[in-house]
Structures are given as C-alpha cells and as structure tokens.
Design an enzyme around this catalytic site. Structure first.
Site, mmCIF file in Angstrom:
data_model
loop_
_atom_site.group_PDB
_atom_site.id
_atom_site.type_symbol
_atom_site.label_atom_id
_atom_site.label_comp_id
_atom_site.label_asym_id
_atom_site.label_seq_id
_atom_site.Cartn_x
_atom_site.Cartn_y
_atom_site.Cartn_z
ATOM 1 N NE ARG A 89 -5.739 -6.086 17.284
ATOM 2 C CZ ARG A 89 -5.562 -5.524 15.910
ATOM 3 N NH1 ARG A 89 -4.423 -5.371 15.530
ATOM 4 N NH2 ARG A 89 -6.490 -5.658 15.084
ATOM 5 C CG LEU B 135 -2.184 -0.893 1.116
ATOM 6 C CD1 LEU B 135 -2.879 -0.829 2.303
ATOM 7 C CD2 LEU B 135 -2.963 -0.787 -0.062
#
Ligand SMILES: Cc1cc2nc3c(=O)[nH]c(=O)nc-3n(C[C@H](O)[C@H](O)[C@H](O)COP(=O)(O)OP(=O)(O)OC[C@H]3O[C@@H](n4cnc5c(N)ncnc54)[C@H](O)[C@@H]3O)c2cc1C
Ligand code: SF4
Ligand code: FES
Lengths: 648, 248
Positions: free
Chosen positions: A340, A52
């Site tokens: 997380r 990207l």
C-alpha cells in the site's frame, strides 16, 4: 529540535509478563484477580463507542454481570464506522492447511508493522484470533462458505496464506451486526444502559483514577456527568484530521484527545495509513473519499501519460508507447501489487511531476483493458462487477469502457492512546480498545487486521484485564458536587459557550478543509523536516484564527450539528500539531511514516533501528507556551528479528 | 447546474414544520446529493440562517444513517441507492427538488430531516439475536452451513436499518426490516433454538413501537436500497404461524 518538545522519562513497565511468548497471555489470565460474581452488579463500567471494539466489550462485560453504560454519537449503535469495513478479518485457523499458525500470524504482523509494535501484544492478538471466528459464527454472522458448508478464506494484502474470513464485501457490517445484536440482547435485559446520540466531551478524573465522563445529549443539548468505576474508550481512529479520508464523516479524536489532555499519553500519532486505491476527488464540494478494494490491483494496470501535455487527452487517444506503467517499470518483480504505502507514494510522485489525470491532476489510471482482452468481459464482471458498479455510480464513468481513475486517501491511524499489556492507559481505570489505542499494528497495519484487533480487544482481552482492575473496587461513590466533577463539567460548558460566542465569518468546514490540506501536503505520504516545520507554523496560525473567526450558528440547547463539528475540529487542531511534532522527531522512515531525508539511494524507506526502535508516547503540553514531553517505550525483539523489506 | 430545493424545516419535535425553498447555484453534476446540501448549508450559515439538519455518516451506502424522501420517494429516484450515493447528475438544470424527512408514526421528527428511529433498536432488542455469550462458542467448523442457506442468510442480513421501507409504506409498517432479520437468523442452524420466540417477540415489539400492520402493498421493497425482497415477509408470516401453533 528542542524547539518543539521536551524529553521525559522512559516508560519502563508495560505490564507484559516475562517468559516464553506462547504462554504469556495464559499466565496473565491466571494471575489476574477475579471479581466475585455477586459484586459485579455493583460495578459500573462506561464504554464510549459501539464499533467492533466497544460493541463487543459492552456486550461481554454485561454478560459477565457488570452494569454497563454505553455511548455513541450516531442514532443507533449499529451505525458505528466499523460497519463500513469491506475486505475481511484475519484469523490463524489454518483451515487451508497452507502452513498458517498463530506464530506465523504473529510474525507477519510484527514484520508488517515494520518492527514498531510490542511483541507480547501482537502474539496475544494472533492467539485470540481463532476464538473470534468461533464467537462470530455462534452469533450467526453469515460468513462466506464453500459448497461443503465450511468457511471460505481468501488471501489478502499480499500474505502468502489464506487466512482472511469474509462476508462478501461487507465483512465489517456483518461482524458489527453480530456485536450489536449481542449488545441489544443485554439492553433488553437491562444490563446495558444505551445512550445513542450522546457525545463524550470530557473525562472525569478523581484522585488520579478515571471515574466518569461528561456527555452532551445531542438532541436536547443537555450536559450531564456520568460516573463509573472504570471508563473504556472505544472511540475509533482520527483519520478525519485530514478532512478527506475514507472514514465516516463523524469520526473524530475528541474522546481520546480529552483523555490525553487529562494525562493519558498519546503514542505514535504520526503513523497513518494511506490507501492507494480510492476514488479521486471530483471537485471542491468533495466531502469524503471512497475506498475501492485493493483486489483491483490483481488485474488492473496502473499508468499515467509519459508526457504532462497528454494528461488532458482522453485515455483512448494516448498511444501505448506514450503510457508509463510506472509500478511495473520501477518494481519489475511485484509490479502493480507492491504494498500500500509504496503504491501510494508512487502515485503522488507522478502527480507531483504534473502527470496526474482527471480533475486537478490528482489521479492515476487503473486500466482493465488488458484484463478484459485476456479474460473476457464476463470474467472481469464476475470478479469485480460490484466494484465497477460502485465506481460508475460515484463517477458516472463506465470502467469497462474507460480506465478507472484512482488516488491514495487516508484510511487508518495506527497511533492512538498509549496502553500497557492490559490495555490500560497511563490514567488508572481508563482503558482503551480498538483503533483508538496504539497497540498491535506498529507503524503499519496489515489488511484485515483492524477488525481482528477490535474484536480481540473487546471480546477477549479487556474483559479479563478490566476485571483485574475492578477487583480492587467498588470504589468510593463520587457525588456530582465533587470538585473534580464540577470542574470537568464547567470546562465543557465553557468551551461550548466560547465556540458559540465567537460568531465570526468563517464556517467550521472551511477551517477543517484548510487544516486537512496542510496535513495532506506536509504530514501525508512524504514528510520532511522543512515541510513539517512549516506545517506546525501554519497549523498554529490557522488554529488561532479558528478561535477568532469561526461561526457556529444556533444554540447549545438544541440539535446543532455545527456545534458538534466545531468541538471536534478544535481538537483536531491540537492533534495535528502533535502529529507533525511526532513526524518531525522521528528522523527515519518506517511503515506509514516516510521521511524524505531517510531513504535508500533508489528511494526506498530507510529505518534506523539503532535510534528509533521505540514507541513515542507524548505527554500533553500544559500551560500556554509549553511543549509536549516525549516518553520512550523501548521495543525488544526477542522472536522476530528486524529485517529490511524489498519489493524490487 | 442551478437547481432549487424545497426542504422540510422543523425546529423541534413540538413545533409545526413547513417547506422552504432555497436556490443552489453552480452545483457540479459530480456532487452527491448530500454534498449539494453541504454547499447549501455553508451559504445558509454565512447568511446567518439555520443550516438544514440531516442524518448521515459513512456516505458510502452502508451505515443506514442517511434518510430523505426526495421528490416523494424514500432515498430518491435511483433504484437500490441510498441518499448518500445519489448524485446530482441524475437531476437537470432548473429542477425543483422536494426534500422531506421519513414520515411514520413510529419515527417522530427531531429536527428538519432528522427523525428518531430508535424503535428499530427496540425490535432487535426484543429478539433479533442469537444468544451466544462470549467464551461459550464451539469450534466454528463444528456446524457446517450449506452454502445456499449461508448465501440466503447473507442476502437478508445486508439490511442497513435505514427505515426507507417504513417511510414508503402507507401503513408505516416495519415488516420488511423485521422480516429481513428473522430470515437472516432463521436460515442458520445456530438460529433454530430461538426461532419461535424470536418471531413472536419481535412482532410484538413492532406493534408496541407503533408501527402499522402489513397489507402486502410492496412499496417497501421498491425503495429498499439493499433490495430486500418481499418474499421474506411471506417467510416471516409462515414462521409466525408455526410459532403460534406450537405455543398454543
Ligand atoms: C472504508 C474502510 C474499510 C475498511 N476495511 C477493513 C477491512 O476490510 N478489514 C479490517 O480489518 N479493517 C478495515 N478497516 C478498518 C476498520 O474498519 C476500523 O479500524 C475498525 O472498524 C475500528 O473499529 P473501532 O471499534 O475501534 O471504532 P469505530 O467502529 O470507528 O467506532 C467508534 C465508536 O465510537 C463512537 N464515538 C466516537 N467518538 C465519540 C464521542 N466523543 N462520544 C461518544 N461516542 C463516540 C462512535 O459513535 C462509534 O460508535 C476499514 C476502514 C475503512 C474506513
Ligand atoms: S429493509 Fe431495506 S429499506 Fe428497510 S431498513 Fe432494511 S435496508 Fe432499509
Ligand atoms: S450516510 Fe451511511 S448509508 Fe448514507
């Protein structure tokens, strides 16, 4: 600690403009020097990487009229690791009218990064986020839409607003295809010279400026020197230092590490993100780990048996009262939805206590039985059908019948080459974008923010700031016979020759696996002074053994996948040592870095803002016994004031 | 389980290749097909043999790098599954498994199981995009896209560019790949201005790259790991006829 590093001068200039944060980027753009369009064709830019970050940068620079040379190690630019991102991309569009704004995205990102990121950069990222979505839609990226034809959004990773744009579970693929197609258009027009299956193995610096790279054609083995007016690294993250991670097999640190060795500072190498919901290892053949979307924790309940002796029994034979729903027990208000890092560490703790399930005791249950009872199998299937299918394909087990097994895995690296506000490294003319730089995410990245950063860097930030640098060019032409060019080339050739000549008795993968074990054990979810010191010793001796015993088959003049791997693993060894030193020096817990010695009485991460509110930028240790030198960039928080998080 | 693999070995593009048989012992049914090859390669290296070269990267079924014809079928026996997502539990102890590269005129073999698929990139470069230079984009909500169109475009856009369709086609045609891209872009309002030139230019590039013509055999869609449907080829043909009619 003076045993492991030297203290150097602080970094004082980050090139970030002063004044109100809302207008800093506007002012930077206005003050940036412009390159006369007629001159752009004469300027060559090398872009290493087509993910990207690199794909968007190459396309945009070529559209602007520069001559671009692109490189990737895969057979096509479309296969860069960004293709695998699943969940989505954040943008402060506020299409839901739920109170989102550029300021809120900025605030969430600084806080999510545990106050270890540079405010100016993060604000700019939030600002350009809205343009990214416009750009991608114009390219035809098929984002999910609502019945009215407008873009759909979801909330991701515990944020209170719906700002995540997505394309089913394949957002990275669709965004990358957008950038890739824009690149292919420029390739067709002759503005980008694409070199797939080419690996950068060295940076060329001439008179203090980055002026080129040394590459190996992975099909023929030919080594060439490629010259340019500036070099952009977009070579991704280094999670594969752990051998097992959710990264693609080829992800590596070589491009960044070669630049680091040539003078670019490497920042915060110890900040790694470990994702709690991955499919556990199934045996010694395991070559990579697969991520399962975090959304599963919305309806699945995490548990392990209360007693270690029950772990071998099938889950169905363990009575309800013999199960420990440990997240719900320890974190009653957030339960299975804790962030997380907390979920990951808790899973490791119960497994360390001998209560893990599945092969090797390295797994915990994620159970949908209650959800199926409550919502019905149909509803669960509608929500998670594709994930259940993926799980079954890999494990051969049916999660509708038996609970899933999950385990944490390395997923993302927040550290990377140090860059200033212009995304320029400490080597003039060397710019770094995407996961390869350290900027924006601090000590912890929020879900759906890596895609945003990669595209923000490549489409919007770099083209402006690089132009400012190139306005001083074109620089003097450098001949291939220049001493610095020849030297870089000889370094590459010498290393390849050395690797091939060892002809030892251990494979590259066996070394890589062992290195990964050391890193996972001592520089993974929980780090301690004792463990890290031990790890540095283990890494050093394994590294030495590598250069004596590795066996690389074949020659340098052919497609040789083991030679490629060997070069990458050699660099991982050096990086691993620096990661441990960085983790050792940071005697606090923050974001993805948890130091056993720095926790609250009830086991939560404890930051030390007074001592560690800085970016640790490391200078490469030159000479045999030399140590890396630490340069600190002090962080100022003018807008978002450091606070402590709590999930109890 | 113990199995044998018969693998296509070819040292370089100019040397003839041949099938070579290797035994792989004690492989876990939970190993993926590529992990089985990793295990084999480790032993080949230690025995002083040349390990088998193959393309792979994500090992999650999304990058499109892996590419093997297994027992005569591109990507192997499991439906809608890439080679990297195929697991050994689908084979039996004692099986002898044939492993070959994609074979197509437009995909020359580089080494062993590695082929050159750059012709796919050439097809995209010829027109597989929407021209939208950075900075020129209007506000994303300026053009709503009906959900049905967006969903259909997405389905077509899931093609991973692996090339199994070409490998399976008796004519070595790239029609399913090209059709998927033409459909993806042609279904979106943003894709309309270039719709006619796109289909003409991409088909021209496909011919120039040496891919064969499509005779509607349908083998492509059978092996496609993403289930790209044959109907998209019909759509492409309709688009092409219309574009040609407008042009002449
Ligand atoms: C499974 C998974 C899911 C994820 N999901 C999300 C998500 O939902 N949302 C989100 O925001 N983020 C997500 N991430 C993170 C995100 O995908 C990555 O951080 C991001 O895509 C990195 O992009 P990049 O352009 O920096 O690098 P990459 O896409 O990794 O590209 C690196 C490029 O560099 C090239 N390269 C590397 N080394 C060399 C060399 N030496 N020579 C030549 N070329 C080289 C490669 O060929 C490649 O083209 C996910 C990550 C993983 C692993
Ligand atoms: S159409 Fe299917 S088989 Fe062909 S390249 Fe795309 S994903 Fe692969
Ligand atoms: S390795 Fe990426 S699709 Fe198989």
């Amino acid at each position: 600690m003076g045993d492991f590093w030297n203290d150097g001068d602080p970094i004082v200039d980050t090139a970030a403009p002063e004044g109100p944060i809302e207008t800093r980027w506007e002012r930077r753009k206005f003050n940036a020097k412009l390159v006369n369009p007629a001159n752009r064709r004469k300027l060559t830019v090398i872009v290493v990487g087509t993910g990207l970050a690199g794909g968007s940068a190459a396309a945009t620079l070529a559209e602007a009229g520069y001559h671009v040379k692109s490189y990737c190690y895969q057979d096509s630019p479309r296969r860069a690791h960004s293709i695998a991102a699943q969940g989505g991309i954040n943008a402060a569009k506020n299409y839901r009218n739920d109170g989102d704004s550029i300021y809120r995205l900025f605030y969430d990102t600084v806080k999510g990064g545990d106050f270890r990121a540079r405010e100016s950069n993060v604000y700019r990222l939030a600002t350009v986020s809205v343009n990214i979505i416009d750009q991608c839609v114009a390219q035809g990226v098929p984002f999910a839409r609502e019945y009215g034809g407008l873009l759909d959004n979801r909330s991701f990773g515990g944020t209170q607003v719906s700002r995540t744009f997505y394309a089913r579970g394949q957002t990275g693929q669709q965004l990358l295809l957008g950038a890739y197609q824009a690149m292919e258009r420029q390739i067709g027009l002759g503005n980008i010279e694409m070199n797939a299956r080419h690996e950068m193995l060295e940076l060329i610096i001439v008179e203090g400026k980055a002026r080129g790279i040394v590459v190996r054609d992975m099909v023929t083995g030919e080594i060439t020197t490629e010259m340019a007016d500036a070099v952009v690294l977009a070579s991704g993250g280094y999670g594969n230092v752990f051998f097992l991670s959710t990264n693609a097999k080829g992800c590596n640190v070589t491009a960044s590490w070669r630049a680091h060795r040539k003078g670019a500072l490497f920042a915060n190498p110890c900040y790694t993100q470990i994702h709690p919901t991955c499919i556990p290892e199934s045996g010694t053949h395991q070559s990579k780990l697969t991520l399962m979307s975090e959304s599963l924790r919305n309806d699945g309940r995490v548990w392990v048996p209360k007693r270690a002796e029950d772990c071998q029994k099938p889950a169905a034979e363990i009575a309800e009262e013999d199960r420990d729903y440990y997240l719900e027990r320890i974190y009653p208000s957030f339960g299975n939805l804790v962030p997380r890092d907390i979920a990951s560490r808790a899973a490791k703790n119960v497994c360390d206590e001998g209560r893990g399930v599945g092969p090797g005791g390295l797994g915990v249950y994620l159970d949908f039985a209650d959800a199926i009872k409550r919502l019905g199998q149909k509803a669960v299937e509608a929500k998670y059908g594709n994930l259940f299918e993926m799980y079954q394909r890999i494990t051969g087990e049916d999660p509708y019948q038996v609970p899933m097994r999950i385990y944490p895995a390395v997923h993302y690296t927040m550290g990377g080459l140090w860059v200033d506000y212009d995304l320029q490294s400490t080597v003039p003319g060397l710019f770094v974008v995407g996961e390869a730089n350290f900027s924006d995410h601090g000590a912890n990245r929020l879900g759906a923010s890596a895609l945003m950063q990669g595209l923000g860097d490549g489409y919007f930030v770099l083209p402006t700031t690089l132009g400012n640098y190139l306005a001083n060019g074109p620089f003097e032409k450098i001949s291939e016979d220049h001493a610095s060019v020849k030297e870089a080339r000889e370094q590459v050739e010498g290393r390849i020759k050395r690797l091939l000549e060892i002809d030892g008795d251990r494979t590259v993968d066996s070394f890589h696996r062992e290195l990964g074990h050391i890193m996972w054990e001592y520089c993974g979810m929980e780090r301690t002074e004792e463990g890290l010191t031990k790890a540095i010793g283990l890494i050093r001796s394994l590294h030495e053994e590598f250069w004596q015993r590795v066996k690389v088959p074949g020659t340098g003049e052919q497609l040789n996948q083991n030679l490629e791997k060997a070069g990458r693993v050699a660099d991982f060894f050096e990086l691993a040592e620096l990661m441990c030193i960085d983790a050792l020096h940071r005697r606090e817990s923050c974001g993805g870095h948890f130091r056993g010695e720095s926790q609250t009485p009830d086991g939560e991460a404890l930051r030390h803002d007074d001592e560690f509110s800085y970016v640790a930028a490391w200078e490469y240790a030159t000479g045999e016994s030399a140590k890396p030198t630490l340069h600190k960039e002090q962080l100022e928080f003018e807008y978002v004031h450091p606070s402590t998080r709590s999930y109890k | 389980m113990d199995i044998k693999v018969r693998v296509w070995r070819q040292t370089d593009p100019d040397t003839a290749g041949k099938m070579v048989t290797y035994g792989v012992k004690d492989i876990s049914p939970d190993a993926s097909f590529l992990e089985m090859l990793d295990v084999l390669n480790e032993s080949l290296i230690l025995d002083g043999d040349d390990p088998i070269a193959f393309d792979h990267d994500c090992r999650e079924g999304i990058c499109g790098a892996c590419s093997m014809v297994i027992d005569g079928v591109a990507h192997g026996p499991e439906k809608a599954t890439t080679t990297c997502q195929l697991h050994m539990r689908h084979f039996k102890d004692g099986d002898v498994i044939d492993v070959e590269p994609w074979r197509a005129a437009a995909f020359p073999v580089i080494k062993d199981l590695v082929v050159d698929r750059s012709a796919f990139d050439d097809i995209i470069a010829a027109g597989g995009y929407i021209t939208a230079p950075t900075g020129a984009a209007p506000e994303a909500h300026a053009t709503p896209v009906p959900k049905v169109d967006a969903d259909l475009a997405f389905e077509a856009a899931t093609c991973i560019g692996c090339g199994a369709c070409v490998a399976a086609c008796p004519n070595g045609s790239a029609m399913l790949f090209t059709a998927a891209k033409v459909a993806h872009l042609g279904l979106m309002p943003q894709g309309q201005p270039e719709r006619d030139t796109r289909v003409i230019d991409m088909l021209q590039a496909q011919d120039d790259a040496g891919f064969g013509g499509c005779t509607n055999m349908g083998e492509c869609t059978q092996v496609c790991p993403k289930g790209i449907p044959l109907t998209l080829i019909g759509r492409l043909n309709a688009d092409y006829r219309q574009a040609v009619r407008k042009k002449f």
